[in-house]
Each structure stands twice: as structure tokens, then as C-alpha cells.
Design a protein around this motif. Sequence first.
Motif: not given
Length: 149
Positions: A56-69
Amino acid sequence: MAENIGGNDLFSSGGHVWHWTAHEQSANVLQTVGTVGAARMVLGDGPKVAMIAGRSAGGMQLAPAVLKAEGDSKAAADTAMDALEDAIEAERKAGEPCSWEDDAGHTGDYLVVTGYEPLGPREYGREGDDWRCWQRYRATVMDLSGGTG
């Protein structure tokens, strides 16, 4: 060597972290007739599971990861994302243990991809003449050796 699964750079295209969960040791309790008490034998570590997730923006919570192409057109970026997701799915279906290195530099030889799930629709954008495609996802892997190198 950089982060990889089986020598392939499958997940490192977007910001994420491998979040290793606690695992239990395999243990048996031994008790014989005519004795008082019991002995505990640890047979070895069980498999260790990681969820590949974003921060997450604060770096403390997990959020969905993102693939990029990327591609020179929207269709080309979409095709590149299809190829990336197909490679991840092939690893999951194969279920064969392979060598690996996570985002923190831990390594091993017995990792399997156990799950991959796209989350929501793909997103697209342009940067100059190039197209970008992003896909949020949730992925899980399991280190069958029970450790993180």
C-alpha cells in the motif's frame, strides 16, 4: 542473479513483495507402553507458503500486486500480458519444483506456483509511442523445502 522462478522473470514487472507466512514443523509424539512421559521427534520443516502481493502507499499493508507489459500498440501490450499470464499459468499447472530467488534475495530449489488470480480488468495507458498494460493479481507459491535460503 535477480528475482526469478525457474529462471523466468515472471512476477517482477510490477512493484510487489513476497510475503512469507509462518509454517509448522512436522512432529510426531512417541510414547511407549510402561513409560511415563513422551518424546517429541521433529521430522523436518513443512512447506513454506508465500503470497506475492503489492504494498500500500504507506508500505505497511499488503495490496494487490501489478503485472506490467508493454508494446508498440494496445493490442501488442495486451498480447504481451497474455504471454506473461500464460507462462505463470503453465508453471502453476506443471506443479514441478524449480529453483527460485525472491525479492529479498532468498533462494531455493523446490518452489512451486500454487495459485494465480487476476483481480479486476486490465488497465491501459500510453507513454510516448508505447502502450502499457497493467493487471492486478494475487499469486501464491510454496517452498517445499520449508525454508527461504
